[in-house]
Design a protein around this motif. Structure first.
Motif, mmCIF file in Angstrom:
data_model
loop_
_atom_site.group_PDB
_atom_site.id
_atom_site.type_symbol
_atom_site.label_atom_id
_atom_site.label_comp_id
_atom_site.label_asym_id
_atom_site.label_seq_id
_atom_site.Cartn_x
_atom_site.Cartn_y
_atom_site.Cartn_z
ATOM 1 N N HIS A 215 -0.227 5.110 -0.574
ATOM 2 C CA HIS A 215 -0.963 5.246 0.483
ATOM 3 C C HIS A 215 -0.051 5.742 1.683
ATOM 4 C CE1 HIS A 215 -4.577 4.008 -1.205
ATOM 5 N NE2 HIS A 215 -3.909 3.088 -1.758
ATOM 6 N N ASP A 216 -0.756 6.499 2.627
ATOM 7 C CA ASP A 216 0.231 7.266 3.883
ATOM 8 C C ASP A 216 0.549 6.204 5.019
ATOM 9 O OD1 ASP A 216 1.849 9.096 5.198
ATOM 10 O OD2 ASP A 216 0.015 10.137 5.718
ATOM 11 N N ILE A 217 1.310 5.287 4.874
ATOM 12 C CA ILE A 217 1.509 4.308 5.755
ATOM 13 C C ILE A 217 2.611 4.943 6.816
ATOM 14 C CG2 ILE A 217 1.844 1.839 6.512
ATOM 15 C CD1 ILE A 217 -0.201 2.079 4.922
ATOM 16 N N PRO A 218 2.240 4.804 8.128
ATOM 17 C CA PRO A 218 3.215 5.638 8.810
ATOM 18 C C PRO A 218 4.531 4.857 8.761
ATOM 19 C CG PRO A 218 1.177 5.441 9.858
ATOM 20 C CD PRO A 218 1.028 4.879 8.783
ATOM 21 N N ASP A 219 5.644 5.661 9.041
ATOM 22 C CA ASP A 219 7.088 4.993 9.097
ATOM 23 C C ASP A 219 7.409 4.049 10.117
ATOM 24 O OD1 ASP A 219 7.655 6.261 6.626
ATOM 25 O OD2 ASP A 219 8.676 7.948 7.622
ATOM 26 N N ASP A 220 6.576 4.368 11.440
ATOM 27 C CA ASP A 220 6.987 3.524 12.566
ATOM 28 C C ASP A 220 6.209 2.044 12.327
ATOM 29 O OD1 ASP A 220 4.272 4.697 12.599
ATOM 30 O OD2 ASP A 220 4.328 3.992 14.672
ATOM 31 N N ILE A 221 5.327 2.100 11.332
ATOM 32 C CA ILE A 221 4.865 0.745 11.050
ATOM 33 C C ILE A 221 5.518 0.075 10.014
ATOM 34 C CG2 ILE A 221 2.585 -0.215 10.166
ATOM 35 C CD1 ILE A 221 0.971 1.837 11.420
ATOM 36 N N LEU A 222 6.065 0.870 8.853
ATOM 37 C CA LEU A 222 6.874 0.129 7.941
ATOM 38 C C LEU A 222 8.072 -0.320 8.532
ATOM 39 C CD1 LEU A 222 6.182 2.706 5.148
ATOM 40 C CD2 LEU A 222 5.103 0.514 5.320
ATOM 41 N N ASN A 223 8.587 0.203 9.560
ATOM 42 C CA ASN A 223 9.683 -0.188 10.241
ATOM 43 C C ASN A 223 9.479 -0.886 11.539
ATOM 44 O OD1 ASN A 223 11.295 1.051 8.160
ATOM 45 N ND2 ASN A 223 10.908 3.025 9.042
ATOM 46 N N ARG A 224 8.553 -1.527 11.813
ATOM 47 C CA ARG A 224 8.321 -2.006 13.012
ATOM 48 C C ARG A 224 9.115 -3.383 13.319
ATOM 49 N NH1 ARG A 224 4.602 -6.317 14.171
ATOM 50 N NH2 ARG A 224 4.306 -7.501 12.410
ATOM 51 N N ASP A 225 9.171 -3.708 14.399
ATOM 52 C CA ASP A 225 9.793 -4.862 14.776
ATOM 53 C C ASP A 225 9.013 -6.038 14.544
ATOM 54 O OD1 ASP A 225 10.971 -7.369 16.004
ATOM 55 O OD2 ASP A 225 11.035 -6.363 18.074
ATOM 56 N N VAL A 226 9.249 -6.878 13.573
ATOM 57 C CA VAL A 226 8.066 -7.761 12.925
ATOM 58 C C VAL A 226 7.999 -9.304 13.880
ATOM 59 C CG1 VAL A 226 8.571 -7.266 10.643
ATOM 60 C CG2 VAL A 226 10.001 -9.029 11.463
ATOM 61 N N GLN A 227 8.848 -9.080 15.003
ATOM 62 C CA GLN A 227 8.783 -10.309 16.007
ATOM 63 C C GLN A 227 7.562 -9.980 16.928
ATOM 64 O OE1 GLN A 227 12.628 -10.454 17.817
ATOM 65 N NE2 GLN A 227 13.166 -12.506 16.427
ATOM 66 N N VAL A 228 7.205 -8.823 17.017
ATOM 67 C CA VAL A 228 6.040 -8.626 17.891
ATOM 68 C C VAL A 228 4.514 -8.804 17.300
ATOM 69 C CG1 VAL A 228 4.961 -6.477 18.875
ATOM 70 C CG2 VAL A 228 7.532 -6.497 18.847
ATOM 71 N N SER A 229 3.986 -9.418 18.235
ATOM 72 C CA SER A 229 2.541 -9.836 17.515
ATOM 73 C C SER A 229 1.692 -8.712 17.536
ATOM 74 C CB SER A 229 1.747 -10.471 18.820
ATOM 75 O OG SER A 229 0.651 -11.189 18.357
ATOM 76 N N TRP A 230 0.964 -8.732 15.966
ATOM 77 C CA TRP A 230 0.396 -7.461 15.872
ATOM 78 C C TRP A 230 -0.603 -7.032 16.542
ATOM 79 C CZ3 TRP A 230 1.588 -4.223 11.596
ATOM 80 C CH2 TRP A 230 0.810 -3.431 11.559
ATOM 81 N N LEU B 283 0.740 -1.187 0.139
ATOM 82 C CA LEU B 283 0.009 0.037 -0.008
ATOM 83 C C LEU B 283 0.991 1.400 -0.026
ATOM 84 C CD1 LEU B 283 -2.857 -0.880 2.395
ATOM 85 C CD2 LEU B 283 -3.189 -0.812 0.073
ATOM 86 N N SER B 284 1.737 1.050 0.755
ATOM 87 C CA SER B 284 2.848 2.308 0.717
ATOM 88 C C SER B 284 3.429 2.748 -0.590
ATOM 89 C CB SER B 284 3.911 2.257 1.529
ATOM 90 O OG SER B 284 4.900 3.027 1.682
ATOM 91 N N ARG B 285 3.861 1.494 -1.369
ATOM 92 C CA ARG B 285 4.293 1.653 -2.736
ATOM 93 C C ARG B 285 3.199 2.105 -3.588
ATOM 94 N NH1 ARG B 285 7.034 -3.108 -1.128
ATOM 95 N NH2 ARG B 285 5.401 -4.336 -2.211
ATOM 96 N N ARG B 286 1.991 1.914 -3.314
ATOM 97 C CA ARG B 286 1.026 2.545 -4.037
ATOM 98 C C ARG B 286 0.490 4.044 -3.857
ATOM 99 N NH1 ARG B 286 -3.136 -0.830 -6.908
ATOM 100 N NH2 ARG B 286 -1.869 -2.514 -7.874
#
Length: 284
Positions: free
Chosen positions: A181-196, A176-179
């Protein structure tokens, strides 16, 4: 022609000799598949074979679902939305099969199950590594679950890899970001080990998509496909809970869990909470 009108004669070109050719059974390795049902009850109990086949076939469908989820994640990463949507559609059909499959197990009565339950010893569906892998790739990551597989280094490594990797939803948000859409940077760079968990800052992004579906039709369609996948997953969990409740009541699970209460808490877990939260905002 045979005098029996209810007989279909083989056509001349239908192969009959498989001594030097691959047969249906050879290709599917039915020698392995059909010999994998090994009831442990002594004396043998008629209904144990149902219990074994129910769970073995579920694991086969889970294997295919995991295969498709991995593919969809890679397709989103490559901005290939159309095949990703097709993959999600296939996943939904797999889920429908898994949901309906519980109906077969509900024919197992409490007294029938009691005849062989002790032979399961400490084994439990809770220990299905493929189920955990699917939860991990969809975003429900719990490091405690990895401990259940410490005894099997290969499976532990596979799950740890999924635990360390971006989820399917992560890849969708990057898409969505590449399309634009304004996805916040902290979400795009989040720790993917953390449960959503719910990120309120994403809700306006999805509101924009839903309120202008004509402009963002592909994104809109993808959102709805993901909602379908989550809803099906919850329906599967619910049917599991009700099947267990029907067969063992409030007994503890064979793997040591509280049984039905433990399964009920799983209904509170969510993969794509913003796609539900946005529904409250639309039209407000």
């Amino acid at each position: 022609m045979s005098d029996d009108q209810n007989t279909r004669s083989l056509e001349a070109n239908v192969r009959r000799d498989f001594r030097q050719a691959m047969s249906y059974g050879d290709y599917l390795r039915l020698d392995l598949v059909l010999s994998a049902q090994q009831p442990l009850s002594d004396p043998p109990r008629h209904d144990e074979i149902l219990f074994i086949i129910q769970h073995q076939t579920s694991e086969l469908w889970l294997k295919l679902m995991l295969h498709e989820l991995r593919a969809v994640r890679e397709q989103l990463r490559a901005d290939e939305l159309s095949p990703a949507l097709k993959g999600l559609a296939r996943i939904k059909h797999i889920q429908h099969t898994l949901i309906e499959q519980w109906g077969v197990l509900t024919t197992l009565t409490p007294s029938e199950y009691a005849q062989f339950r002790n032979f399961l010893q400490s084994s439990s569906g809770f220990q299905s590594w493929q189920y955990r892998a699917i939860e991990f790739i969809l975003g429900n990551k719990n490091p405690e679950m990895l401990q259940v597989f410490d005894h099997d280094p290969e499976i532990h490594a596979l799950l740890k890899a999924l635990y360390d990797e971006p989820t399917l939803y992560d890849e969708f948000l990057h898409f969505l970001s590449r399309r634009g859409h304004d996805i916040p940077d902290d979400i795009l760079n989040r720790d993917v080990q953390v449960s959503w968990h719910l990120h309120p800052s994403l809700v306006p992004v999805f509101r924009r998509v839903y309120e202008d579906a004509q402009q963002f039709w592909q994104e809109y369609e993808a959102c709805e496909e993901l909602v379908d996948v989550e809803e099906n997953f919850q329906l599967w969990r619910f049917r599991h809970l009700k099947t267990v409740e029907r067969i063992i009541g409030s007994k503890m699970g064979s793997g040591g869990s509280s049984g039905v209460p433990f399964l009920r808490r799983a209904l509170e877990l969510t993969f794509f909470p913003e796609l539900y939260a946005v529904r409250t905002e639309i039209g407000d």
